[in-house]
Design an enzyme around this catalytic site. Structure first.
Site, PDB file in Angstrom:
ATOM      1  N   ARG A  23     -18.154  38.172  21.798  1.00 13.45           N
ATOM      2  CA  ARG A  23     -18.836  39.544  21.441  1.00 13.45           C
ATOM      3  C   ARG A  23     -19.348  40.017  20.640  1.00 13.45           C
ATOM      4  O   ARG A  23     -19.734  40.672  20.129  1.00 13.45           O
ATOM      5  CB  ARG A  23     -17.612  39.384  19.978  1.00 13.45           C
ATOM      6  CG  ARG A  23     -15.620  39.189  19.975  1.00 13.45           C
ATOM      7  CD  ARG A  23     -15.663  40.494  20.268  1.00 13.45           C
ATOM      8  NE  ARG A  23     -13.617  40.401  21.194  1.00 13.45           N
ATOM      9  CZ  ARG A  23     -12.988  40.681  20.285  1.00 13.45           C
ATOM     10  NH1 ARG A  23     -13.545  40.991  18.331  1.00 13.45           N
ATOM     11  NH2 ARG A  23     -11.602  40.882  20.483  1.00 13.45           N
ATOM     12  N   GLY A  27     -23.269  37.729  24.625  1.00 13.33           N
ATOM     13  CA  GLY A  27     -22.148  37.304  25.287  1.00 13.33           C
ATOM     14  C   GLY A  27     -21.507  38.279  25.355  1.00 13.33           C
ATOM     15  O   GLY A  27     -21.327  38.116  26.592  1.00 13.33           O
ATOM     16  N   SER A 118     -33.930  31.424  22.576  1.00 13.12           N
ATOM     17  CA  SER A 118     -35.246  32.369  21.310  1.00 13.12           C
ATOM     18  C   SER A 118     -36.319  32.419  21.858  1.00 13.12           C
ATOM     19  O   SER A 118     -36.802  31.095  21.506  1.00 13.12           O
ATOM     20  CB  SER A 118     -34.582  32.881  20.347  1.00 13.12           C
ATOM     21  OG  SER A 118     -36.040  33.312  19.169  1.00 13.12           O
ATOM     22  N   SER A 119     -37.318  32.756  22.020  1.00 14.57           N
ATOM     23  CA  SER A 119     -38.847  33.101  22.501  1.00 14.57           C
ATOM     24  C   SER A 119     -39.632  32.701  20.625  1.00 14.57           C
ATOM     25  O   SER A 119     -40.705  32.523  20.985  1.00 14.57           O
ATOM     26  CB  SER A 119     -39.266  34.036  22.777  1.00 14.57           C
ATOM     27  OG  SER A 119     -39.231  35.595  21.667  1.00 14.57           O
ATOM     28  N   CYS A 120     -38.609  32.650  19.552  1.00 12.10           N
ATOM     29  CA  CYS A 120     -39.245  32.109  18.262  1.00 12.10           C
ATOM     30  C   CYS A 120     -39.966  30.872  18.322  1.00 12.10           C
ATOM     31  O   CYS A 120     -39.599  30.355  17.401  1.00 12.10           O
ATOM     32  CB  CYS A 120     -38.270  32.550  17.163  1.00 12.10           C
ATOM     33  SG  CYS A 120     -37.284  31.915  17.452  1.00 12.10           S
ATOM     34  N   TYR A 147     -34.641  28.939  11.993  1.00  7.96           N
ATOM     35  CA  TYR A 147     -33.523  29.449  13.528  1.00  7.96           C
ATOM     36  C   TYR A 147     -33.667  28.261  14.506  1.00  7.96           C
ATOM     37  O   TYR A 147     -33.830  28.451  15.261  1.00  7.96           O
ATOM     38  CB  TYR A 147     -34.084  30.623  13.163  1.00  7.96           C
ATOM     39  CG  TYR A 147     -33.281  30.855  14.705  1.00  7.96           C
ATOM     40  CD1 TYR A 147     -31.791  31.649  15.180  1.00  7.96           C
ATOM     41  CD2 TYR A 147     -33.571  31.308  15.508  1.00  7.96           C
ATOM     42  CE1 TYR A 147     -30.727  32.032  16.254  1.00  7.96           C
ATOM     43  CE2 TYR A 147     -32.868  31.850  17.089  1.00  7.96           C
ATOM     44  CZ  TYR A 147     -31.994  32.453  16.949  1.00  7.96           C
ATOM     45  OH  TYR A 147     -31.173  32.803  18.128  1.00  7.96           O
ATOM     46  N   LYS A 151     -33.023  25.565  16.949  1.00 10.22           N
ATOM     47  CA  LYS A 151     -32.705  26.237  18.809  1.00 10.22           C
ATOM     48  C   LYS A 151     -34.209  25.112  19.830  1.00 10.22           C
ATOM     49  O   LYS A 151     -32.890  24.333  20.744  1.00 10.22           O
ATOM     50  CB  LYS A 151     -33.433  27.765  19.525  1.00 10.22           C
ATOM     51  CG  LYS A 151     -32.526  28.102  18.363  1.00 10.22           C
ATOM     52  CD  LYS A 151     -31.101  28.185  19.415  1.00 10.22           C
ATOM     53  CE  LYS A 151     -30.171  29.699  18.621  1.00 10.22           C
ATOM     54  NZ  LYS A 151     -28.919  29.133  19.759  1.00 10.22           N
ATOM     55  N   THR A 175     -37.023  36.522  25.279  1.00 10.17           N
ATOM     56  CA  THR A 175     -37.444  37.450  24.352  1.00 10.17           C
ATOM     57  C   THR A 175     -36.798  38.037  23.521  1.00 10.17           C
ATOM     58  O   THR A 175     -35.585  37.672  23.583  1.00 10.17           O
ATOM     59  CB  THR A 175     -38.722  38.072  25.309  1.00 10.17           C
ATOM     60  OG1 THR A 175     -39.540  38.755  24.552  1.00 10.17           O
ATOM     61  CG2 THR A 175     -38.908  39.447  25.980  1.00 10.17           C
ATOM     62  N   HIS A 190     -32.520  42.899  14.027  1.00 11.66           N
ATOM     63  CA  HIS A 190     -33.587  43.177  14.730  1.00 11.66           C
ATOM     64  C   HIS A 190     -34.761  44.827  15.085  1.00 11.66           C
ATOM     65  O   HIS A 190     -34.076  45.500  14.202  1.00 11.66           O
ATOM     66  CB  HIS A 190     -33.749  42.511  15.704  1.00 11.66           C
ATOM     67  CG  HIS A 190     -33.789  41.452  15.875  1.00 11.66           C
ATOM     68  ND1 HIS A 190     -32.157  40.321  16.060  1.00 11.66           N
ATOM     69  CD2 HIS A 190     -33.868  40.431  15.922  1.00 11.66           C
ATOM     70  CE1 HIS A 190     -31.951  39.513  16.487  1.00 11.66           C
ATOM     71  NE2 HIS A 190     -33.514  38.774  15.991  1.00 11.66           N
ATOM     72  N   ARG A 198     -33.196  54.281  11.819  1.00 19.69           N
ATOM     73  CA  ARG A 198     -34.131  55.263  10.877  1.00 19.69           C
ATOM     74  C   ARG A 198     -33.948  56.133  11.814  1.00 19.69           C
ATOM     75  O   ARG A 198     -34.225  57.114  10.594  1.00 19.69           O
ATOM     76  CB  ARG A 198     -34.469  53.307  10.330  1.00 19.69           C
ATOM     77  CG  ARG A 198     -35.765  54.804   9.231  1.00 19.69           C
ATOM     78  CD  ARG A 198     -36.933  53.618   9.175  1.00 19.69           C
ATOM     79  NE  ARG A 198     -36.453  52.340   8.577  1.00 19.69           N
ATOM     80  CZ  ARG A 198     -36.643  51.110   8.859  1.00 19.69           C
ATOM     81  NH1 ARG A 198     -37.679  50.860   9.788  1.00 19.69           N
ATOM     82  NH2 ARG A 198     -35.955  50.064   8.375  1.00 19.69           N
ATOM     83  N   ASP A 280     -45.525  40.881   8.681  1.00 15.75           N
ATOM     84  CA  ASP A 280     -45.077  41.330  10.151  1.00 15.75           C
ATOM     85  C   ASP A 280     -44.867  40.456  11.285  1.00 15.75           C
ATOM     86  O   ASP A 280     -44.435  40.865  11.792  1.00 15.75           O
ATOM     87  CB  ASP A 280     -46.472  41.335  10.533  1.00 15.75           C
ATOM     88  CG  ASP A 280     -47.252  42.314  10.266  1.00 15.75           C
ATOM     89  OD1 ASP A 280     -46.729  43.673  10.768  1.00 15.75           O
ATOM     90  OD2 ASP A 280     -48.387  42.566  10.211  1.00 15.75           O
TER      91      ASP A 280
END
Ligand code: GDP
Length: 323
Positions: A23, A27, A118-120, A147, A151, A175, A190, A198, A280
């Site tokens: 969901r 996914g 994830s790329s982090c 996080y 991963k 990414t 994100h 916004r 940032d």
């Protein structure tokens, strides 16, 4: 020590594929893509039907269903503020969910598992574009290190299963993703959904300016989630190896440029200000996607096109948005 002997090939369209997290943003895109590619035996469970934090329930489920393929797209995810504010939730929930799923899949000797991260996971100051082999070569970005560690543990578990049991499990690291089904909460989302919401609200309200987070100078790479889904199937059918595979476009831009794209897409003509009291995050996060591109896959959806489509989706799904 086991050797993995596996020749990736076209998956039978009647393979039973369990999409954990069907969901969510990724996914649900996987589900749509597998369906459009003719897969007929997809399995998904909502949180109410199966609590992935409940280890014995996950083991029972896996034993009942006996999938041929498991895609681990279930995770607690969020933007920079959510990660920075709730690190305990991000490390603890993600570790538990993925360990339950991977252990249960191993117990049933599921042949093919695709673990998504994830790329982090990469060091904050990794050389750009970030190659897969820069994993664990430096300190992580502190706003999302909890996080990221979860991963990284998942990638290592997949590699360990390959070594110890010889199963051809793989990992892919996307990414920054965006698209239909995203979380549009102003505080936990994100950046892309946050900007869409916004700027569109500001346009509707006739506001003269909007205020975004940070300086606008960090660079980010964005991939539409439908492209992510097609990359996942491509990897399942064409790739085998212990190292996680980067999934991206190979292009990035500043958050400031992205905000202009979004403002244009929603029709906002006012001013944009930047709130320097907000973090940032990492200065740049562009993936080296040569492993994936050399295996024969490329994205199809350009960023302007993807943003337009996501704005349209956002406007026509107001009643059911995740916020
Ligand atoms: P990150 O890629 O892990 O840093 O996660 P995000 O997608 O949350 O943030 C990306 C960048 O966008 C960061 O530099 C943020 O400061 C910036 N940004 C600007 N405005 C916003 C906003 O409204 N929400 C979020 N999440 N990020 C924003």
């Amino acid at each position: 020590m086991q050797e993995v002997t596996f020749d990736p090939a076209r998956l039978d369209r009647d393979s039973r594929i369990y999409v954990a997290g069907h969901r969510g943003l990724v996914g649900s895109a996987l589900w749509r893509h597998f369906e459009s590619e003719g897969f007929t035996d997809l399995v998904g469970r909502t949180r109410q039907e199966l609590d992935l934090l409940d280890r014995s329930a996950v083991f029972r489920f896996m034993a009942d269903v006996q999938p041929d393929v498991v895609v681990v797209a279930a995770a607690k995810v969020g933007g920079i503020m959510a990660n920075n504010t709730y690190p305990v939730d991000f490390i603890s929930e993600n570790l538990q969910v993925q360990v339950n799923l991977l252990d249960a899949a191993l117990d049933e000797r599921v042949e093919r598992v695709l673990f998504l991260g994830s790329s982090c996971i990469y060091p904050k100051f990794a050389e750009q574009p970030i190659r897969e082999d820069s994993l664990l070569t430096g300190t992580l970005e502190p706003t999302n290190d909890a996080y990221a560690i979860a991963k990284i543990a998942g990638i290592l578990q997949v590699q360990a299963v390959r070594r110890q049991y010889g199963l051809p499990w793989i990992s892919a690291m996307p990414t920054n993703l965006y698209g239909p089904g995203d979380n549009f909460s102003p505080t936990t989302s994100h950046v892309l959904p946050a900007l869409i919401q916004r700027y569109d609200n500001a346009r509707a309200a006739g506001d003269a300016e909007v205020v975004n987070w940070g300086s606008g100078s960090p660079r980010r790479e964005f991939l539409h989630v439908d492209d992510m889904a097609s990359a996942c199937l491509h990897l399942l059918e064409n790739f085998d190896g212990p190292q996680q595979v980067n999934v991206g476009t190979g292009d990035d831009q500043t958050i400031r440029d992205i905000s202009h794209l979004v403002a244009g897409a929603v029709g906002f003509t006012g001013e944009t200000q930047w709130d320097l009291s907000k973090p940032d995050g990492t200065p740049r996060k562009l993936l080296d996607v040569s492993t994936l591109f050399e295996s024969g896959w490329k994205p199809k959806i350009s960023l302007p096109e993807g943003i337009e489509a996501t704005v349209e989706w956002y406007r026509s799904n107001q009643a059911t948005l995740r916020t």
